[in-house]
Design an enzyme around this catalytic site. Structure first.
Site, PDB file in Angstrom:
ATOM      1  N   CYS A  22      50.491  38.851  51.401  1.00 33.78           N
ATOM      2  CA  CYS A  22      49.267  38.603  50.627  1.00 33.78           C
ATOM      3  C   CYS A  22      49.113  39.737  49.619  1.00 33.78           C
ATOM      4  CB  CYS A  22      48.043  38.449  51.539  1.00 33.78           C
ATOM      5  SG  CYS A  22      47.512  39.944  52.404  1.00 33.78           S
ATOM      6  N   ARG A  28      44.674  38.491  55.140  1.00 31.43           N
ATOM      7  CA  ARG A  28      45.373  37.233  55.390  1.00 31.43           C
ATOM      8  C   ARG A  28      46.746  37.415  56.021  1.00 31.43           C
ATOM      9  NH1 ARG A  28      45.136  35.017  49.461  1.00 31.43           N
ATOM     10  NH2 ARG A  28      45.441  37.244  49.130  1.00 31.43           N
ATOM     11  N   ASP A 138      41.300  34.283  49.879  1.00 34.11           N
ATOM     12  CA  ASP A 138      41.145  35.680  50.279  1.00 34.11           C
ATOM     13  C   ASP A 138      39.703  35.903  50.747  1.00 34.11           C
ATOM     14  OD1 ASP A 138      41.105  38.423  50.610  1.00 34.11           O
ATOM     15  OD2 ASP A 138      42.074  38.850  48.690  1.00 34.11           O
TER      16      ASP A 138
END
Length: 181
Positions: A22, A28, A138
């Protein structure tokens, strides 16, 4: 949309190495790393599959997972204590068999550093994702509900991914995951 696992690229019977990537490697990708590692171990593939995570940016390198992500994982019975943020770089292509990007921007940043043959979108394996619904949002700037939504996405995607890994490592023909399966 069909996602296929790339063939192993590392010689000598090395474990199939999956990197989840990420932006900062604090929300994440570490959540996906923890859940995927848990699912891989539960499927009895822990000696054949290794999971790592990284961020395309380096500003969190050496730091822990976001406290909200870690707390949520812990509440759901996962061990979030071992994560240390690291940065993805071109050398990762030689060290991994599959690179999973959490969103389109991460994908672009990753393939700008090397060949895209082993790079996939994480949600390409999500049975609920559509062709235009491939990003894992996100949750960093949002509230706890964003983290919970990401965890649900991660869990179902990891379930499908482990099924694909299991089939591939056992030499079964189907290695693709179809949405809606």
């Amino acid at each position: 949309m069909t996602a296929a696992l790339p063939a192993p690229t590392r010689p000598g019977g090395a474990p199939y190495r999956v990197a989840v990537v990420c932006l900062g490697n604090i929300c994440r990708s570490p959540m996906a790393d923890v859940v995927l590692t848990d699912r891989v171990d539960a499927a009895g593939l822990g000696d054949r599959v290794e999971v790592v995570s990284a961020g395309t940016g380096g500003w969190h390198v050496g730091g822990p997972m976001d406290r909200r992500a870690a707390a949520l994982l812990t509440t759901h019975g996962y061990d979030a204590s071992r994560h240390v943020a690291q940065q993805f770089g071109p050398e990762w292509f030689a060290e991994t068999d599959l690179v999973l990007a959490m969103d389109a921007d991460n994908y672009a940043d990753i393939v700008a550093q090397g060949p895209d043959a082993t790079v996939r979108m994480f949600r390409d394996f999500d049975p609920r994702a559509g062709e235009h619904d491939r990003d894992v949002p996100d949750p960093y700037f949002g509230g706890d509900d964003g983290f919970a939504a990401v965890l649900a996405m991660v869990e179902r995607t990891c379930d499908a991914l482990v099924a694909a890994l299991d089939a591939a490592l056992r030499g079964a023909r189907p290695v693709a995951v179809e949405p809606g399966d």
